[in-house]
Design an enzyme around this catalytic site. Sequence first.
Site, PDB file in Angstrom:
ATOM      1  N   HIS A 125       0.871  -0.913   0.358  1.00 41.70           N
ATOM      2  CA  HIS A 125      -0.012   0.222  -0.030  1.00 41.70           C
ATOM      3  C   HIS A 125       1.177   0.942  -0.456  1.00 41.70           C
ATOM      4  O   HIS A 125       0.275   2.606  -0.108  1.00 41.70           O
ATOM      5  CB  HIS A 125      -1.098  -0.004   1.200  1.00 41.70           C
ATOM      6  CG  HIS A 125      -2.262  -1.207   0.853  1.00 41.70           C
ATOM      7  ND1 HIS A 125      -2.449  -1.708   2.101  1.00 41.70           N
ATOM      8  CD2 HIS A 125      -2.829  -1.638  -0.166  1.00 41.70           C
ATOM      9  CE1 HIS A 125      -3.612  -2.724   1.725  1.00 41.70           C
ATOM     10  NE2 HIS A 125      -3.161  -3.055   0.072  1.00 41.70           N
ATOM     11  N   CYS A 173       8.495  17.877  -8.496  1.00 44.88           N
ATOM     12  CA  CYS A 173       9.659  17.092  -9.423  1.00 44.88           C
ATOM     13  C   CYS A 173      10.575  17.627 -10.025  1.00 44.88           C
ATOM     14  O   CYS A 173       9.508  19.214 -10.530  1.00 44.88           O
ATOM     15  CB  CYS A 173       8.399  15.929  -9.988  1.00 44.88           C
ATOM     16  SG  CYS A 173       9.042  15.147 -10.921  1.00 44.88           S
ATOM     17  N   THR A 211      -3.520  -8.694  10.864  1.00 49.19           N
ATOM     18  CA  THR A 211      -4.079  -7.668   9.903  1.00 49.19           C
ATOM     19  C   THR A 211      -5.351  -8.539   9.902  1.00 49.19           C
ATOM     20  O   THR A 211      -5.638  -9.829   9.868  1.00 49.19           O
ATOM     21  CB  THR A 211      -3.698  -7.768   8.609  1.00 49.19           C
ATOM     22  OG1 THR A 211      -4.343  -7.453   7.928  1.00 49.19           O
ATOM     23  CG2 THR A 211      -3.534  -9.641   8.368  1.00 49.19           C
TER      24      THR A 211
HETATM   25  P1  OAD Z   1      -7.303  -3.661   9.803  1.00 48.49           P
HETATM   26  O1  OAD Z   1      -7.587  -1.908  11.019  1.00 48.49           O
HETATM   27  O2  OAD Z   1      -8.344  -3.803   8.752  1.00 48.49           O
HETATM   28  O3  OAD Z   1      -6.607  -4.440  11.051  1.00 48.49           O
HETATM   29  C1  OAD Z   1      -5.680  -4.907  12.197  1.00 48.49           C
HETATM   30  C2  OAD Z   1      -6.053  -5.617  12.851  1.00 48.49           C
HETATM   31  O4  OAD Z   1      -4.723  -5.788  13.677  1.00 48.49           O
HETATM   32  C3  OAD Z   1      -6.894  -6.577  12.902  1.00 48.49           C
HETATM   33  O5  OAD Z   1      -7.480  -7.247  12.854  1.00 48.49           O
HETATM   34  C4  OAD Z   1      -6.799  -6.597  14.739  1.00 48.49           C
HETATM   35  O6  OAD Z   1      -7.167  -7.733  15.753  1.00 48.49           O
HETATM   36  C5  OAD Z   1      -5.422  -6.708  14.774  1.00 48.49           C
HETATM   37  N1  OAD Z   1      -4.343  -6.543  15.615  1.00 48.49           N
HETATM   38  C6  OAD Z   1      -4.939  -4.890  16.944  1.00 48.49           C
HETATM   39  N2  OAD Z   1      -4.135  -4.694  18.131  1.00 48.49           N
HETATM   40  C7  OAD Z   1      -2.750  -5.315  17.457  1.00 48.49           C
HETATM   41  C8  OAD Z   1      -1.651  -5.879  17.952  1.00 48.49           C
HETATM   42  N3  OAD Z   1      -0.803  -5.003  18.966  1.00 48.49           N
HETATM   43  N4  OAD Z   1      -1.087  -6.872  17.607  1.00 48.49           N
HETATM   44  C9  OAD Z   1      -1.227  -7.734  16.068  1.00 48.49           C
HETATM   45  N5  OAD Z   1      -2.067  -7.553  16.141  1.00 48.49           N
HETATM   46  C10 OAD Z   1      -3.428  -6.490  16.459  1.00 48.49           C
HETATM   47  O7  OAD Z   1      -5.667  -3.447   9.007  1.00 48.49           O
HETATM   48  P2  OAD Z   1      -4.899  -4.031   8.326  1.00 48.49           P
HETATM   49  O8  OAD Z   1      -5.640  -4.951   8.278  1.00 48.49           O
HETATM   50  O9  OAD Z   1      -3.992  -3.378   8.328  1.00 48.49           O
HETATM   51  O10 OAD Z   1      -5.224  -0.014   3.152  1.00 48.49           O
HETATM   52  O11 OAD Z   1      -5.976  -3.777   7.312  1.00 48.49           O
HETATM   53  C11 OAD Z   1      -5.205  -3.766   5.230  1.00 48.49           C
HETATM   54  C12 OAD Z   1      -5.949  -1.984   4.921  1.00 48.49           C
HETATM   55  O12 OAD Z   1      -7.199  -1.941   5.019  1.00 48.49           O
HETATM   56  C13 OAD Z   1      -4.794  -0.945   4.909  1.00 48.49           C
HETATM   57  O13 OAD Z   1      -3.545  -1.396   4.755  1.00 48.49           O
HETATM   58  C14 OAD Z   1      -5.476  -0.001   4.456  1.00 48.49           C
HETATM   59  C15 OAD Z   1      -6.950  -0.094   5.245  1.00 48.49           C
HETATM   60  O14 OAD Z   1      -7.995   0.800   4.337  1.00 48.49           O
HETATM   61  C16 OAD Z   1      -4.949   0.982   2.308  1.00 48.49           C
HETATM   62  O15 OAD Z   1      -5.623   2.599   2.894  1.00 48.49           O
HETATM   63  C17 OAD Z   1      -5.607   1.244   0.560  1.00 48.49           C
HETATM   64 ZN    ZN Z   2       8.082  15.010 -13.006  1.00 48.03          ZN
END
Ligand code: OAD
Ligand code: ZN
Length: 268
Positions: A125, A173, A211
């Site tokens: 991302h 740029c 995630t």
């Molecule tokens: P989410 O906010 O969807 O999920 C976060 C996860 O981390 C959840 O499953 C929580 O249970 C877990 N969690 C929370 N605290 C934690 C800890 N201390 N240790 C381990 N796990 C923990 O975030 P992502 O899965 O990263 O995309 O979301 C994916 C994408 O959605 C992001 O990259 C972003 C967002 O929209 C874009 O910006 C394109």
């Molecule tokens: Zn340029």
Amino acid sequence: MPLIEKIEQAVDILRRSAVVVVFSGAGMSAESGIPTFRDPGGIWDQFDPEELGTGSGLLHTLTRHPDRIRSFLEATIDIFLSAKPNPGHVALGVMERMGYVRTVITQNVDNLHQEAGNSRVLEMHGNLFRQRCLACGKKQVSEKTSYLLHIRRALERIGRLDLNAVLRELPQCRCGSPMRPDVVMFGEQVQDMPESFLEADSCSAMLVLGTSGVVYPAAALPQKAKQAGAKVIEINPGDSVYSGIADVQIPEKTGRVLPEILKRLQDA
Ligand code: OAD
Ligand code: ZN
């Protein structure tokens, strides 16, 4: 099964795996003070993804509700200024130096894996501290603190945010066009995709860390690894979409579990 036994199972898999690949999400950085997206109080709880998560939403919000963009930026700047790698990131850096981690694939844009010493990081991302030219596509990397302070000073200077003010403040740029943050918004193409899928296809174990597994195509990587015969170890204190494929599930924070795993690998 007690937590300690699950940790030992994970260590056993890592010791026997020739190639370990990490796949991380926002939970990995939660203990660095960066809110996740979908947990209660997370970013998409406080801000509307329709307004701030897409290019067209951003433009629309900039025209109609510039104050919402301002509060999002102000809140974000302070968080990123103080965010440092947490014990989970640090453990992964050491595991790479010990030969236990080949690649980190992350959905995070916060640069913390690199700051913790991981040298091969695929950022599906993008990266908040890299810019991409709107015209020629050239990329450049900014020093994190000075970049954030520049944005903060610009916000203080500018009265009402509008498109012209934003374009004026974006880095330029060499070709003369403005450069935007090189992060992937909803509807845009993810980065490092072929390399990431190749990593999933060729690893013997995948560590799936913090995630929710709902944003595709990145979320498909653990299935891809599993199909290719890899063991899947998940660390996440919350509900998981990967329960069907995980060989070991550790329902705890990455900042707590990864140092425990590292300690055992070092004792080997
Ligand atoms: P989410 O906010 O969807 O999920 C976060 C996860 O981390 C959840 O499953 C929580 O249970 C877990 N969690 C929370 N605290 C934690 C800890 N201390 N240790 C381990 N796990 C923990 O975030 P992502 O899965 O990263 O995309 O979301 C994916 C994408 O959605 C992001 O990259 C972003 C967002 O929209 C874009 O910006 C394109
Ligand atoms: Zn340029």
